[in-house]
Design an enzyme around this catalytic site. Structure first.
Site, PDB file in Angstrom:
ATOM      1  N   LYS A  33      52.254 -11.157 -31.563  1.00 31.79           N
ATOM      2  CA  LYS A  33      52.707  -9.775 -31.734  1.00 31.79           C
ATOM      3  C   LYS A  33      53.676  -9.626 -32.895  1.00 31.79           C
ATOM      4  CE  LYS A  33      51.952  -7.663 -27.238  1.00 31.79           C
ATOM      5  NZ  LYS A  33      52.568  -6.915 -26.126  1.00 31.79           N
ATOM      6  N   LYS A  36      43.398  -1.468 -25.902  1.00 33.85           N
ATOM      7  CA  LYS A  36      43.758  -0.082 -26.199  1.00 33.85           C
ATOM      8  C   LYS A  36      44.220   0.075 -27.639  1.00 33.85           C
ATOM      9  CE  LYS A  36      47.502  -1.103 -23.048  1.00 33.85           C
ATOM     10  NZ  LYS A  36      47.830  -0.765 -21.668  1.00 33.85           N
ATOM     11  N   LYS A  93      39.123  -9.220 -27.359  1.00 36.79           N
ATOM     12  CA  LYS A  93      39.343  -8.624 -26.039  1.00 36.79           C
ATOM     13  C   LYS A  93      39.253  -7.107 -26.130  1.00 36.79           C
ATOM     14  CE  LYS A  93      42.995  -8.811 -22.849  1.00 36.79           C
ATOM     15  NZ  LYS A  93      44.278  -9.277 -22.330  1.00 36.79           N
TER      16      LYS A  93
END
Ligand code: TRP
Length: 344
Positions: free
Chosen positions: A123, A209, A206
């Site tokens: 991240k 969103k 994956k």
């Protein structure tokens, strides 16, 4: 050091804690990978299910959007069948014990432990210097979420296993450092048919969103038309379906659609291959669309209905927050006592 001369109530035996970030559209991956499982587990465990708004702001969130997303995610949990009378549904920031225990854990966990966390590395990317401090200590807050309730079981996906390991290490170090047997070692609950749902556009990523392409995911708010269109456009390869799962090796997109079919029909990929071996993807996609619409549209309808009932949804969260506070508050008193905080 003298062990505090206090005794504690025994930890509960069958208590589940799990969390999901309220940061945008819930999608099929969230549902099949986590939330559906939470609904199923609530019969055998005491379930505490949390919208982790404090984790969400480790990356900046627009306040209005965050509020809306908390309500929408709550509607998703309700629509997926989590019963707010049996289980507790609440948003994290309502219970001060999470932040309080996270601070204690900031002082228990070691820099070296957190430096190994792969999610932080992913991240933060190349620019670690500019990542928030909150993103770095994210796993400590997650450990606090679980251990504030002395929860024994944690349903998590593959990607959160490392964080759960860390929570176990923190629990153990705390117990050792203070000479107590206070925190249990929370166990992962892994789904039998591991439902790792991938993007409809790229079988190696994956379902997420944050994927810029809406066609990559089926949102729990998509209507039947949208679901049909996305499945029709999902990437596949020119081959027919294999009669056995082995035939899906090296065919990530095909494998993903078979996996979704298996998960939605509560069967296995073997069975799906047996039933559809030799069919074209055009035919298989028709069957998958029918199944997906059949299984998902009651949920979609419930989410649409709840979107018009914010007061009801807020009431669920308020009630859940109160019950969660009642469980966490006495534990925090014990913990502060163990640590040596004077509570005059
Ligand atoms: N980190 C989890 C995720 O992103 C969410 C989460 C926060 C969580 N606290 C938790 C999951 C405690 C399980 C238990 O998916």
């Amino acid at each position: 050091m003298s062990t505090p001369d206090i005794s504690f109530p025994p930890a509960p035996e069958n208590r589940i804690f799990s969390g999901v970030q309220p940061t945008g559209n819930l999608h099929l991956g969230n549902y099949l990978g986590a939330i559906r499982n939470w609904a199923r587990l609530q019969d055998d465990y005491e379930g505490i299910y949390c919208l982790v708004d404090m984790h969400a702001i480790t990356v900046f969130q627009d306040p209005e959007e965050l509020r809306a997303n908390i309500r929408e995610a709550t509607a998703g949990l309700l629509a997926a069948g989590i019963d707010p009378k049996t289980s507790i549904i609440f948003n994290q920031s309502q219970v001060p014990g999470h932040a309080e225990l996270a601070w204690v854990f900031n002082c228990v966990a070691r820099m070296g432990w957190l430096n190994r966390m792969t999610q932080f590395k992913d991240k933060a990317g190349k620019n670690r210097e500019r990542a928030s401090v909150g993103l770095f200590v994210y796993p400590n807050l997650m450990a606090a979420d679980i251990l504030a309730y002395r929860a024994t079981h944690v349903p998590v996906g593959e990607d959160q296993k490392q964080h759960l390991e860390l929570a176990r290490d923190i629990a153990q170090k705390f117990n050792n450092d203070y000479g107590v047997d206070y925190f249990p070692q929370p166990e992962p609950v892994i789904q039998k048919e591991a439902a790792r749902i991938m993007s409809l556009r790229d079988g190696s990523a994956k379902m997420s969103k944050s994927d810029p392409s809406d066609a990559s995911r089926i949102n729990l708010t998509d209507d039947a038309d949208a679901i049909a269109k996305k499945i029709r456009k999902a990437r596949t390869d020119p081959e027919a379906l294999p009669g056995e799962v082995d035939g899906l090796a090296e065919r990530a997109e095909a494998r993903n659609l078979v996996g979704i079919f298996a998960a939605l029909s509560d069967s296995t990929m073997e069975d799906v291959c047996k039933d559809f071996g030799g069919s074209s993807f055009a035919d298989f996609k028709k069957a998958l669309t029918e199944l997906a619409v059949d299984k998902l549209s009651p949920m979609t309808a419930e989410m649409v209905r709840l979107a018009d009932e914010p007061a009801y949804v807020d009431g669920i969260l308020r009630d859940g927050g109160e019950r969660a506070r009642d469980l966490a508050a006495p534990n925090l008193k014990d913990i502060y006592n163990i640590v040596g905080f004077l509570q005059p």
